[in-house]
Motif scaffolding. Structure first.
Motif, PDB file in Angstrom:
ATOM      1  N   HIS A  47      -7.229   5.326   3.822  1.00 30.65           N
ATOM      2  CA  HIS A  47      -8.520   4.698   3.548  1.00 30.65           C
ATOM      3  C   HIS A  47      -8.332   3.276   3.020  1.00 30.65           C
ATOM      4  CE1 HIS A  47     -10.321   8.931   3.278  1.00 30.65           C
ATOM      5  NE2 HIS A  47     -10.740   8.374   4.386  1.00 30.65           N
ATOM      6  N   LEU A  48      -7.350   3.098   2.160  1.00 28.42           N
ATOM      7  CA  LEU A  48      -7.074   1.777   1.608  1.00 28.42           C
ATOM      8  C   LEU A  48      -6.634   0.806   2.706  1.00 28.42           C
ATOM      9  CD1 LEU A  48      -6.762  -0.144  -0.763  1.00 28.42           C
ATOM     10  CD2 LEU A  48      -4.536   0.904  -1.235  1.00 28.42           C
ATOM     11  N   ALA A  84      -8.669  -0.648  -7.536  1.00 22.76           N
ATOM     12  CA  ALA A  84      -9.863   0.197  -7.459  1.00 22.76           C
ATOM     13  C   ALA A  84      -9.514   1.614  -7.034  1.00 22.76           C
ATOM     14  CB  ALA A  84     -10.884  -0.422  -6.497  1.00 22.76           C
ATOM     15  N   TYR A  85      -8.552   1.753  -6.134  1.00 23.41           N
ATOM     16  CA  TYR A  85      -8.143   3.081  -5.661  1.00 23.41           C
ATOM     17  C   TYR A  85      -7.299   3.811  -6.690  1.00 23.41           C
ATOM     18  CZ  TYR A  85      -9.895   3.322  -0.897  1.00 23.41           C
ATOM     19  OH  TYR A  85     -10.717   3.440   0.197  1.00 23.41           O
ATOM     20  N   ALA A  96      -1.670  10.438   0.865  1.00 20.33           N
ATOM     21  CA  ALA A  96      -1.632   9.897   2.233  1.00 20.33           C
ATOM     22  C   ALA A  96      -3.042   9.544   2.708  1.00 20.33           C
ATOM     23  CB  ALA A  96      -0.978  10.903   3.177  1.00 20.33           C
ATOM     24  N   SER A  97      -4.003  10.382   2.390  1.00 19.06           N
ATOM     25  CA  SER A  97      -5.387  10.125   2.784  1.00 19.06           C
ATOM     26  C   SER A  97      -5.932   8.872   2.097  1.00 19.06           C
ATOM     27  CB  SER A  97      -6.253  11.342   2.438  1.00 19.06           C
ATOM     28  OG  SER A  97      -7.597  11.086   2.710  1.00 19.06           O
ATOM     29  N   ILE A 133       0.847  -1.197   0.000  1.00 16.82           N
ATOM     30  CA  ILE A 133       0.000   0.000   0.000  1.00 16.82           C
ATOM     31  C   ILE A 133       0.881   1.246   0.000  1.00 16.82           C
ATOM     32  CG2 ILE A 133      -1.653   1.353   1.370  1.00 16.82           C
ATOM     33  CD1 ILE A 133      -2.804  -1.408   2.309  1.00 16.82           C
ATOM     34  N   GLY A 134       1.947   1.224   0.795  1.00 17.78           N
ATOM     35  CA  GLY A 134       2.857   2.363   0.864  1.00 17.78           C
ATOM     36  C   GLY A 134       3.543   2.676  -0.453  1.00 17.78           C
ATOM     37  N   LEU A 135       3.727   1.666  -1.298  1.00 17.89           N
ATOM     38  CA  LEU A 135       4.403   1.864  -2.584  1.00 17.89           C
ATOM     39  C   LEU A 135       3.491   2.420  -3.679  1.00 17.89           C
ATOM     40  CD1 LEU A 135       6.589  -1.374  -2.690  1.00 17.89           C
ATOM     41  CD2 LEU A 135       7.362   0.983  -2.298  1.00 17.89           C
TER      42      LEU A 135
END
Length: 120
Positions: free
Chosen positions: A35-36, A117-118, A30-31, A23-25
């Motif tokens: 949420h993810l 999706a994000y 940041a928001s 997720i960090g990559l």
């Protein structure tokens, strides 16, 4: 100098360090990453609640409560359980929408599905 009181909560998290790093990559804000992570956390919690759920559906609220009450961290914190229920409610809606879009059962979603999706 004060000693840090930071605790590594990875052992209590349903997300692995690899999941968090993945997720960090992403190129998300940041928001959006927050949420993810929350959505991925809820998905993993739902999966752990539903080990015997061949249809892959989101567990019902009674199962949420049973799961929370079995968790020693939450057992004595009614306020935290209430917050978890709010998070689970929102996540359940989002996961069901995404699963409908992808034509898979909600609990068959993967972290990769959530990231994709994000990132759209």
């Amino acid at each position: 100098m004060m000693e840090s009181t930071f605790n590594d909560n990875a052992k209590n998290s349903p997300l692995s360090k690899e999941d968090i790093n993945l997720i960090g990559l992403t190129n998300l804000s940041a928001s959006e990453k927050h949420h993810l992570r929350m959505l991925a956390h809820c998905l993993q919690c739902f999966k752990s609640m539903s080990k015997d759920n061949p249809r892959g559906l989101i567990p019902v609220k009674e199962e949420w409560l049973e799961w929370c009450l079995k968790n020693p961290i939450m057992m004595k914190d009614d306020e935290f359980v209430q917050i978890m229920f709010e998070q689970f409610s929102g996540a359940a809606i989002q996961l069901e929408r995404l699963s409908n879009d992808l034509k898979v059962a909600p609990l068959d979603l993967t972290l990769r599905n959530l990231i994709d999706a994000y990132e759209v």
